[in-house]
Design an enzyme around this catalytic site. Structure first.
Site, mmCIF file in Angstrom:
data_model
loop_
_atom_site.group_PDB
_atom_site.id
_atom_site.type_symbol
_atom_site.label_atom_id
_atom_site.label_comp_id
_atom_site.label_asym_id
_atom_site.label_seq_id
_atom_site.Cartn_x
_atom_site.Cartn_y
_atom_site.Cartn_z
ATOM 1 N N LYS A 53 1.090 -1.416 0.105
ATOM 2 C CA LYS A 53 0.382 -0.081 0.012
ATOM 3 C C LYS A 53 1.674 1.446 -0.103
ATOM 4 O O LYS A 53 0.598 2.243 -1.036
ATOM 5 C CB LYS A 53 -0.907 -0.530 1.128
ATOM 6 C CG LYS A 53 -2.541 -1.198 1.081
ATOM 7 C CD LYS A 53 -3.181 -0.624 2.011
ATOM 8 C CE LYS A 53 -4.504 -1.706 2.076
ATOM 9 N NZ LYS A 53 -5.033 -1.477 3.261
ATOM 10 N N ASP A 113 -10.322 2.963 2.212
ATOM 11 C CA ASP A 113 -10.414 2.007 3.421
ATOM 12 C C ASP A 113 -11.117 3.193 4.382
ATOM 13 O O ASP A 113 -12.415 2.866 5.084
ATOM 14 C CB ASP A 113 -9.345 1.352 3.655
ATOM 15 C CG ASP A 113 -8.720 0.731 3.302
ATOM 16 O OD1 ASP A 113 -8.761 -0.076 2.175
ATOM 17 O OD2 ASP A 113 -7.364 0.310 3.258
#
Ligand code: NDP
Length: 280
Positions: A71, A108
């Site tokens: 990420k 997210d």
């Protein structure tokens, strides 16, 4: 599913990747919508991530979800990044444009807010302090989302205080050590667990949840097990709860929209499919 010369390809990259639930969600939505698209898992060797992504520039794939451990690298290689991705210091979405550039996003936090909206519909992030436990990528995404949603009192509680301070400072949030959790819980409208404690096989945090107001909503990002020890403790105290699977599905919705250009159909119950995949 039939693959044609015009099939739109997207996927998820990580390592390991075989446990990922994302292909189940996206392919179920594609099938239900009757779309000419496919969503595939990519397992990439550490050290090969940037070369892999660069090879796809220019629209070879429409987009990628990115999971552990890539990420941070995903954000670093992108040409542009949203506020959410920059604040989270991590990207879980890469959108590939025809001109060869890549946009990084982080859905997210959005997924977390969608989970609250679905399972605790009365929750208002502007109504009071929210507490986030943990100071990793999940916590950063959640903190950015709460700030964007108008929450003026975000409190980060972490085992390593300096990591909580690193997240809190640029956002104007407050940082607490784990042994100050009761202080952080005082008056909170929500508590979100973004630590990996409580994951199957790992011991849960011992938290004074009774210090939260009775109306506080307790959420856990962990979804294996679905009812984590924290959520069980919250239920025992009569608190409303939100689970990590709702967040997982919530973050997939904006990813699908970015990759395939339309909202996922509601005709398929992807939560039921995910529960089946989890053996529940
Ligand atoms: P990181 O590894 O980046 O961060 C983990 C955090 O947990 C750190 O702050 C660490 O504290 C803390 N921690 C770990 N073990 C303990 C312990 N025993 N006691 C106290 N604190 C502990 O993880 P992520 O932020 O990426 O993810 C966190 C969790 O959220 C994971 O379980 C992940 O699967 C889940 N997640 C779920 C999503 C969903 O869609 N449902 C999306 C994103 C994440 P320290 O800093 O002191 O080391």
């Amino acid at each position: 599913m039939s693959i044609s010369g015009a099939t739109r390809v997207a996927g998820v990259v990580g390592r390991p990747i075989s446990h990922s639930m994302s292909p189940i969600l996206h392919n179920a939505w594609l099938a239900a919508a009757g779309m000419d698209g496919v969503y595939v898992p990519f397992s990439v060797q550490p050290g090969r991530f940037t070369a892999f992504v660069d090879s796809l520039r220019g629209g070879t794939v429409s987009g990628l979800n990115v999971t552990l451990p890539f990420k941070g690298e995903a954000l670093a290689l992108a040409d542009e990044a949203t506020f959410r991705a920059r604040t989270a210091d991590a990207a879980n979405v890469l959108v590939f444009r025809e001109d060869g550039t890549i946009l990084a996003d982080n859905t997210d936090g959005l997924g977390m807010l969608r989970a609250f909206a679905e399972q605790a519909p009365g929750f208002d992030p502007k109504a009071g302090p929210v507490v986030i436990l943990g100071a990793g990528g999940g916590s950063r995404g959640a903190a950015a989302a709460f700030v964007e949603a108008g929450c003026r009192d975000v409190r980060i509680v972490n085992r390593t205080l300096t990591k909580a301070q690193d997240i809190a400072e640029p956002l104007g949030a407050a940082a607490f050590a784990l042994n100050e959790a009761a202080k952080a819980f005082d008056g909170a409208v929500a508590v979100v667990n973004a630590t990996s404690a409580g994951l199957s096989g790992s011991p849960a945090l011992d938290l004074p949840l009774e210090a939260t107001p009775p109306s506080a909503v307790i959420m856990d990002m962990v979804y294996k097990p679905l009812k984590t020890p924290l959520l069980a403790q919250a239920e025992g105290l009569g608190r409303q709860t939100v689970d990590g699977l709702a967040m997982l599905i919530g973050q997939a919705v904006p990813s699908f929209e970015a990759f395939y250009g339309q909202t996922p159909p509601e005709s398929v119950d992807v939560r039921a499919l995910a529960l089946k995949a989890l053996g529940l």
